[in-house]
Design a protein around this motif. Structure first.
Motif, PDB file in Angstrom:
ATOM      1  N   TYR A   1       0.859  -1.178   0.000  1.00 58.76           N
ATOM      2  CA  TYR A   1       0.000   0.000   0.000  1.00 58.76           C
ATOM      3  C   TYR A   1       0.900   1.234   0.000  1.00 58.76           C
ATOM      4  CZ  TYR A   1      -3.963  -3.000   0.970  1.00 58.76           C
ATOM      5  OH  TYR A   1      -4.940  -3.966   0.875  1.00 58.76           O
ATOM      6  N   GLU A   2       0.839   1.986  -1.057  1.00 57.34           N
ATOM      7  CA  GLU A   2       1.715   3.140  -1.199  1.00 57.34           C
ATOM      8  C   GLU A   2       1.147   4.340  -0.428  1.00 57.34           C
ATOM      9  OE1 GLU A   2       2.179   3.714  -5.377  1.00 57.34           O
ATOM     10  OE2 GLU A   2       3.324   1.863  -5.654  1.00 57.34           O
ATOM     11  N   VAL A   3       2.017   4.979   0.335  1.00 54.90           N
ATOM     12  CA  VAL A   3       1.638   6.151   1.131  1.00 54.90           C
ATOM     13  C   VAL A   3       2.773   7.158   1.070  1.00 54.90           C
ATOM     14  CG1 VAL A   3       0.135   4.895   2.727  1.00 54.90           C
ATOM     15  CG2 VAL A   3       2.576   5.138   3.242  1.00 54.90           C
ATOM     16  N   GLU A   4       2.499   8.366   1.539  1.00 56.47           N
ATOM     17  CA  GLU A   4       3.530   9.385   1.696  1.00 56.47           C
ATOM     18  C   GLU A   4       4.177   9.151   3.062  1.00 56.47           C
ATOM     19  OE1 GLU A   4       5.875  12.390   0.357  1.00 56.47           O
ATOM     20  OE2 GLU A   4       4.138  11.633  -0.743  1.00 56.47           O
ATOM     21  N   ALA A   5       5.362   8.569   3.064  1.00 53.18           N
ATOM     22  CA  ALA A   5       5.998   8.195   4.315  1.00 53.18           C
ATOM     23  C   ALA A   5       6.595   9.394   5.032  1.00 53.18           C
ATOM     24  CB  ALA A   5       7.084   7.158   4.057  1.00 53.18           C
ATOM     25  N   LEU A   6       6.443   9.421   6.354  1.00 45.98           N
ATOM     26  CA  LEU A   6       7.093  10.423   7.189  1.00 45.98           C
ATOM     27  C   LEU A   6       8.441   9.933   7.713  1.00 45.98           C
ATOM     28  CD1 LEU A   6       4.277  11.929   9.454  1.00 45.98           C
ATOM     29  CD2 LEU A   6       5.446  13.011   7.546  1.00 45.98           C
ATOM     30  N   LYS A   7       8.605   8.621   7.781  1.00 46.65           N
ATOM     31  CA  LYS A   7       9.818   8.026   8.351  1.00 46.65           C
ATOM     32  C   LYS A   7       9.901   6.573   7.893  1.00 46.65           C
ATOM     33  CE  LYS A   7       7.673   6.282  12.579  1.00 46.65           C
ATOM     34  NZ  LYS A   7       6.377   6.089  11.931  1.00 46.65           N
ATOM     35  N   PRO A   8      11.067   5.959   7.987  1.00 47.07           N
ATOM     36  CA  PRO A   8      11.202   4.558   7.573  1.00 47.07           C
ATOM     37  C   PRO A   8      11.069   3.549   8.709  1.00 47.07           C
ATOM     38  CG  PRO A   8      13.366   5.524   7.801  1.00 47.07           C
ATOM     39  CD  PRO A   8      12.377   6.619   8.149  1.00 47.07           C
ATOM     40  N   THR A   9      10.921   3.996   9.939  1.00 45.60           N
ATOM     41  CA  THR A   9      10.976   3.094  11.092  1.00 45.60           C
ATOM     42  C   THR A   9       9.596   2.574  11.503  1.00 45.60           C
ATOM     43  OG1 THR A   9      10.936   5.051  12.514  1.00 45.60           O
ATOM     44  CG2 THR A   9      13.076   4.098  12.032  1.00 45.60           C
ATOM     45  N   GLY A  10       9.594   1.376  12.082  1.00 49.21           N
ATOM     46  CA  GLY A  10       8.375   0.801  12.640  1.00 49.21           C
ATOM     47  C   GLY A  10       7.575  -0.073  11.706  1.00 49.21           C
ATOM     48  N   ALA A  11       7.929  -0.086  10.420  1.00 52.24           N
ATOM     49  CA  ALA A  11       7.126  -0.825   9.444  1.00 52.24           C
ATOM     50  C   ALA A  11       7.117  -2.321   9.722  1.00 52.24           C
ATOM     51  CB  ALA A  11       7.647  -0.545   8.031  1.00 52.24           C
ATOM     52  N   GLY A  12       8.294  -2.896   9.997  1.00 57.02           N
ATOM     53  CA  GLY A  12       8.369  -4.333  10.204  1.00 57.02           C
ATOM     54  C   GLY A  12       7.602  -4.806  11.427  1.00 57.02           C
ATOM     55  N   ASP A  13       7.676  -4.046  12.502  1.00 60.88           N
ATOM     56  CA  ASP A  13       6.948  -4.417  13.720  1.00 60.88           C
ATOM     57  C   ASP A  13       5.444  -4.375  13.473  1.00 60.88           C
ATOM     58  OD1 ASP A  13       9.487  -4.409  14.813  1.00 60.88           O
ATOM     59  OD2 ASP A  13       9.265  -2.416  15.691  1.00 60.88           O
ATOM     60  N   SER A  14       4.992  -3.337  12.781  1.00 60.96           N
ATOM     61  CA  SER A  14       3.560  -3.198  12.511  1.00 60.96           C
ATOM     62  C   SER A  14       3.083  -4.282  11.550  1.00 60.96           C
ATOM     63  CB  SER A  14       3.271  -1.807  11.943  1.00 60.96           C
ATOM     64  OG  SER A  14       1.892  -1.572  11.874  1.00 60.96           O
ATOM     65  N   PHE A  15       3.925  -4.610  10.566  1.00 67.22           N
ATOM     66  CA  PHE A  15       3.565  -5.700   9.647  1.00 67.22           C
ATOM     67  C   PHE A  15       3.328  -6.983  10.431  1.00 67.22           C
ATOM     68  CE2 PHE A  15       4.624  -9.520   7.357  1.00 67.22           C
ATOM     69  CZ  PHE A  15       3.913  -9.391   6.172  1.00 67.22           C
ATOM     70  N   MET A  16       4.255  -7.318  11.314  1.00 68.92           N
ATOM     71  CA  MET A  16       4.143  -8.566  12.074  1.00 68.92           C
ATOM     72  C   MET A  16       2.866  -8.587  12.903  1.00 68.92           C
ATOM     73  SD  MET A  16       5.446 -11.530  12.846  1.00 68.92           S
ATOM     74  CE  MET A  16       7.231 -11.703  12.744  1.00 68.92           C
ATOM     75  N   ALA A  17       2.558  -7.489  13.585  1.00 63.19           N
ATOM     76  CA  ALA A  17       1.352  -7.447  14.407  1.00 63.19           C
ATOM     77  C   ALA A  17       0.096  -7.604  13.556  1.00 63.19           C
ATOM     78  CB  ALA A  17       1.296  -6.138  15.194  1.00 63.19           C
ATOM     79  N   GLY A  18       0.022  -6.880  12.457  1.00 62.79           N
ATOM     80  CA  GLY A  18      -1.153  -6.959  11.601  1.00 62.79           C
ATOM     81  C   GLY A  18      -1.298  -8.305  10.921  1.00 62.79           C
ATOM     82  N   PHE A  19      -0.193  -8.867  10.495  1.00 62.09           N
ATOM     83  CA  PHE A  19      -0.184 -10.177   9.840  1.00 62.09           C
ATOM     84  C   PHE A  19      -0.678 -11.262  10.792  1.00 62.09           C
ATOM     85  CE2 PHE A  19       2.637 -13.964   8.903  1.00 62.09           C
ATOM     86  CZ  PHE A  19       1.915 -14.431   7.806  1.00 62.09           C
ATOM     87  N   LEU A  20      -0.101 -11.303  11.998  1.00 62.93           N
ATOM     88  CA  LEU A  20      -0.496 -12.341  12.957  1.00 62.93           C
ATOM     89  C   LEU A  20      -1.928 -12.154  13.445  1.00 62.93           C
ATOM     90  CD1 LEU A  20       2.775 -12.669  15.070  1.00 62.93           C
ATOM     91  CD2 LEU A  20       1.951 -14.196  13.270  1.00 62.93           C
ATOM     92  N   ALA A  21      -2.318 -10.908  13.677  1.00 66.47           N
ATOM     93  CA  ALA A  21      -3.689 -10.652  14.120  1.00 66.47           C
ATOM     94  C   ALA A  21      -4.692 -11.097  13.059  1.00 66.47           C
ATOM     95  CB  ALA A  21      -3.874  -9.171  14.439  1.00 66.47           C
TER      96      ALA A  21
END
Length: 332
Positions: A255-275
């Motif tokens: 999902y393409e967005v206007e990013a403010l920063k590069p950090t936190g993506a992997g942690d959020s992916f894992m939480a959303g994926f597992l949930a």
């Protein structure tokens, strides 16, 4: 061991660090020019745990924190997010909590991580043996726990105990070179951890590192799915992801967005994926929802504070035109 059944219990034991994040204000300000900063909870494992709780799951963290005000701040923040901190214990002496300073900007982004004498690396075998694994449905950890002793031996012992209790082991490789004594040690240890895991999530560079070259990363991911892991997610940044699961190979976009920063993506992916898997959603949908969570976090300040809940994720999906078409990377 039924991996999806364990995840579906929505009771996760997460091993790894919790720390303090500092970000210059307002967004876009460099560290050198900052006169004020926001403070928030950080640390990959703590972020994942907080993200899972926001989606209605239960999560408990196992780690060590410094016996000082920063350590107590981290424990208080875990409580504020609803993460069970009964297995988070202080360590006295000169050990200190990890501290991360990162800028809320993409261009010329700087992150400064303080990991000297890290308290979380003092997690011991006794710490993980004190946990009742029967209370949980799955174990999650990030690769940083393996970077130093006694945390490394403790994490491998937790893998043993989890598997003995019938829990699937979920491993986010999350390779951070600054935490390791050498690339050779990291390659050996992370490869051993990967071979013991039921679910492995990593980017193309991390799989390539484990395989001895980025051109060999995709083959490494495929081999793990064929020999030991039930689910392997091979992330390729803007190219999307390839997921190997239950004998299938699925490619998804982002999902393409206007990013403010590069950090936190992997942690959020894992939480959303597992949930999403815990809710019984199909594998490709779970990956895409994880990707949407990553997009939400990089488009907002903060990491743990930016993790979406179900309502925010659904609103994002409703207004977004949809994921990009999956793309291919040359395979070695």
């Amino acid at each position: 061991m039924d991996v999806l059944s364990g995840i579906a219990q929505k009771r996760f034991l997460v091993i790894g660090r919790v720390g303090m994040d500092l970000s210059p204000e307002p967004p876009g300000t460099g560290i050198e020019q900052s006169t004020s900063m926001t403070v928030a909870m950080g640390g990959s494992s703590a972020n994942i745990a907080a993200g899972l709780v926001k989606f209605g799951a239960e999560a408990a963290l196992v780690t060590r924190v410094s016996d000082d005000a920063v350590g107590r701040y981290c424990v208080a923040q875990l409580g504020a997010y609803g993460v069970d901190a009964r297995h988070v214990h202080p360590i006295a002496g000169e050990y200190r909590n990890s501290l991360a300073l990162y800028e809320t900007r993409v261009e010329d982004h700087n992150s400064v991580i303080y990991r000297n004498g890290a308290a979380d690396f003092q997690m011991s075998i006794a710490d993980v043996e004190a946990v009742d694994y029967e209370q949980y449905g799955a174990l999650i950890t990030a690769g940083t726990v393996f970077a130093a002793e006694p945390s490394r031996s403790a994490a491998f012992r937790a893998f043993e105990l989890a598997r003995a209790a019938g829990l699937p082991v979920i491993f986010d490789v999350d390779y951070r070179p600054y935490s390791w004594p050498s690339p050779a040690v990291a390659e050996d240890v992370l490869s051993r951890a990967g071979a013991l895991s039921d679910v492995i999530v990593a980017n193309d560079e991390e799989f390539g590192f484990m395989a001895g070259g980025i051109d060999k990363g995709l083959a490494k991911a495929r081999a793990l799915a064929e020999t030991s892991a039930s689910i392997v997610v091979y992330k390729m940044g803007h190219l999307g992801a390839i997921t190997f699961a239950l004998g299938t190979e699925t490619r998804t976009g982002i999902y393409e967005v206007e990013a403010l920063k590069p950090t936190g993506a992997g942690d959020s992916f894992m939480a959303g994926f597992l949930a999403s898997l815990a809710e019984g959603r199909p594998m490709d949908e779970a990956v895409l929802r994880g990707s949407a969570c990553a997009a939400i976090v990089v488009a907002k300040p903060g990491c743990a504070p930016a993790m979406p809940d179900t309502d925010e994720l659904e609103a994002f999906l409703a207004r977004h035109p949809g994921p990009s078409a999956p793309q291919s990377r040359a395979e070695g």
